[in-house]
Design an enzyme around this catalytic site. Sequence first.
Site, PDB file in Angstrom:
ATOM      1  N   ARG A 169     -26.771  30.524 -18.210  1.00  0.00           N
ATOM      2  CA  ARG A 169     -27.886  31.402 -17.821  1.00  0.00           C
ATOM      3  C   ARG A 169     -29.152  30.937 -18.540  1.00  0.00           C
ATOM      4  O   ARG A 169     -30.245  30.943 -17.976  1.00  0.00           O
ATOM      5  CB  ARG A 169     -27.589  32.872 -18.143  1.00  0.00           C
ATOM      6  CG  ARG A 169     -28.801  33.776 -17.927  1.00  0.00           C
ATOM      7  CD  ARG A 169     -28.498  35.268 -17.768  1.00  0.00           C
ATOM      8  NE  ARG A 169     -27.426  35.746 -18.599  1.00  0.00           N
ATOM      9  CZ  ARG A 169     -27.488  35.913 -19.930  1.00  0.00           C
ATOM     10  NH1 ARG A 169     -28.605  35.631 -20.588  1.00  0.00           N
ATOM     11  NH2 ARG A 169     -26.440  36.353 -20.606  1.00  0.00           N
ATOM     12  N   TYR A 200     -46.048  37.972   2.257  1.00  0.00           N
ATOM     13  CA  TYR A 200     -44.691  38.068   2.798  1.00  0.00           C
ATOM     14  C   TYR A 200     -44.210  39.515   2.646  1.00  0.00           C
ATOM     15  O   TYR A 200     -44.386  40.134   1.589  1.00  0.00           O
ATOM     16  CB  TYR A 200     -43.785  37.086   2.044  1.00  0.00           C
ATOM     17  CG  TYR A 200     -42.326  37.293   2.323  1.00  0.00           C
ATOM     18  CD1 TYR A 200     -41.844  37.273   3.635  1.00  0.00           C
ATOM     19  CD2 TYR A 200     -41.421  37.546   1.303  1.00  0.00           C
ATOM     20  CE1 TYR A 200     -40.504  37.486   3.908  1.00  0.00           C
ATOM     21  CE2 TYR A 200     -40.069  37.748   1.562  1.00  0.00           C
ATOM     22  CZ  TYR A 200     -39.625  37.732   2.865  1.00  0.00           C
ATOM     23  OH  TYR A 200     -38.297  37.940   3.131  1.00  0.00           O
ATOM     24  N   ASP A 231     -48.764  32.046  -4.777  1.00  0.00           N
ATOM     25  CA  ASP A 231     -47.553  31.716  -4.033  1.00  0.00           C
ATOM     26  C   ASP A 231     -47.895  30.521  -3.141  1.00  0.00           C
ATOM     27  O   ASP A 231     -48.639  30.649  -2.172  1.00  0.00           O
ATOM     28  CB  ASP A 231     -47.128  32.950  -3.220  1.00  0.00           C
ATOM     29  CG  ASP A 231     -45.827  32.728  -2.452  1.00  0.00           C
ATOM     30  OD1 ASP A 231     -45.506  31.559  -2.144  1.00  0.00           O
ATOM     31  OD2 ASP A 231     -45.159  33.727  -2.146  1.00  0.00           O
ATOM     32  N   LYS A 266     -37.763  27.230   1.184  1.00  0.00           N
ATOM     33  CA  LYS A 266     -38.550  26.720   2.309  1.00  0.00           C
ATOM     34  C   LYS A 266     -38.742  25.207   2.180  1.00  0.00           C
ATOM     35  O   LYS A 266     -37.773  24.482   2.227  1.00  0.00           O
ATOM     36  CB  LYS A 266     -39.870  27.506   2.367  1.00  0.00           C
ATOM     37  CG  LYS A 266     -39.686  29.036   2.274  1.00  0.00           C
ATOM     38  CD  LYS A 266     -38.844  29.550   3.411  1.00  0.00           C
ATOM     39  CE  LYS A 266     -38.685  31.055   3.523  1.00  0.00           C
ATOM     40  NZ  LYS A 266     -38.284  31.832   2.381  1.00  0.00           N
TER      41      LYS A 266
END
Length: 383
Positions: free
Chosen positions: A46, A98, A170, A195
Amino acid sequence: MEFETRAIHVGQEPEAQTGAVVVPIFQTSTYAQPDVGVHKGHEYSRTSNPTRDALQTCIASLEGGRHGFAFSSGMGAIGSLMTLFEAGDRVLCSDDVYGGTFRLFDKIFKNLGLVFDYVDMTDLDAVAAKLEAGPRLVWVESPTNPMLKICDISAIARLCHDRGALLGVDNTFMSPFFQRPLELGADIVMHSATKYLGGHSDVVGGILVVADDGLAERIAFAQNSFGAIPGPMDSWLLLRGLKTLALRMERHQSNATAVARHLAAHPRVREVIYPGLENHPGHALQKEQGHGFGGMISLRLDADLEGTKTFCRATQLFFLAESLGGVESLLEHPAIMTHASVPPETRQALGITDNFVRLSVGIESREDLLADLDQALDQMAAS
Ligand code: P1T
């Protein structure tokens, strides 16, 4: 080193033990320690994992930053970032983002006491006025999803820094190949790596990149504490995607340009929104602040909702699906699909109407794509 070379080499030295030229998938959750409290650079996956480290190093270089952080999704990246703030802190956000970003802010972080304000980031006077309230963070998409508005990142960065706010951008729609917000003055750049970075619609991931060491320390703490990290296999897929990012982006753009010009001349298409078209209001600005216009196009069809649905069902190569940025072309209906969580009155004000469709133009043959769109428009006209 140039961008294309860094995408293939940064963080990706041949593996020390075997000479493997591809970074291995270190599919391990933990690492044996030679002694109590002594380790070889990794303690627990992690916190850090060598495959993820390679991805983080490479994307930091491509964005012109110093520190990269990978997450389990784009929302995981934004959510982890928001844990840096406290109840009462204000965030100023693009009015056109978004739908999932809006939902995360409006349905989760608002309830935890953060105060959100929304503004059209293309209107610098309005941004300056909203900054008077003293937000800690300003959150911009450029181009916006789905209206493809272009925001002046340098000008917004100057306004933010005058008021002591951090600017986060973004950069999902452009990728670092076409736009590098940190070089324009932003403090944080974010990606839905699902993406263009991944590029093959086979992995979900998120990225944050920063230049500042102090901010990086806080994000590393949040990444480890919140734990929304990608596994080694997903990190590896994203790293592989980066290697061909430059080639893919060039092709996405040349295909999108051909599609946009073709549809702009089509009698069944009322409006084509593509920043690469000279008539797009942000065209000159994007030419100045970026290195290209991307592969996303939005359309307003000469149809009602039913006709628009007929078009969406009729394409064969453009799959009807959420998401974007993969090698295959996709098409979606934002009002019903990706932006359903945006209130109807906001959608109406933004122009996300029933005849509004978003295309993610893939890297297939452009002739095949144009023929596919033409036959779907014919079916729409006949319906
Ligand atoms: O899906 P995820 O990897 O969690 O990323 C969220 C996200 C963040 N920012 C932008 C600009 C995005 O487009 C997305 C995800 N968008 C879609 C799924 C879509 O179809 O628009």
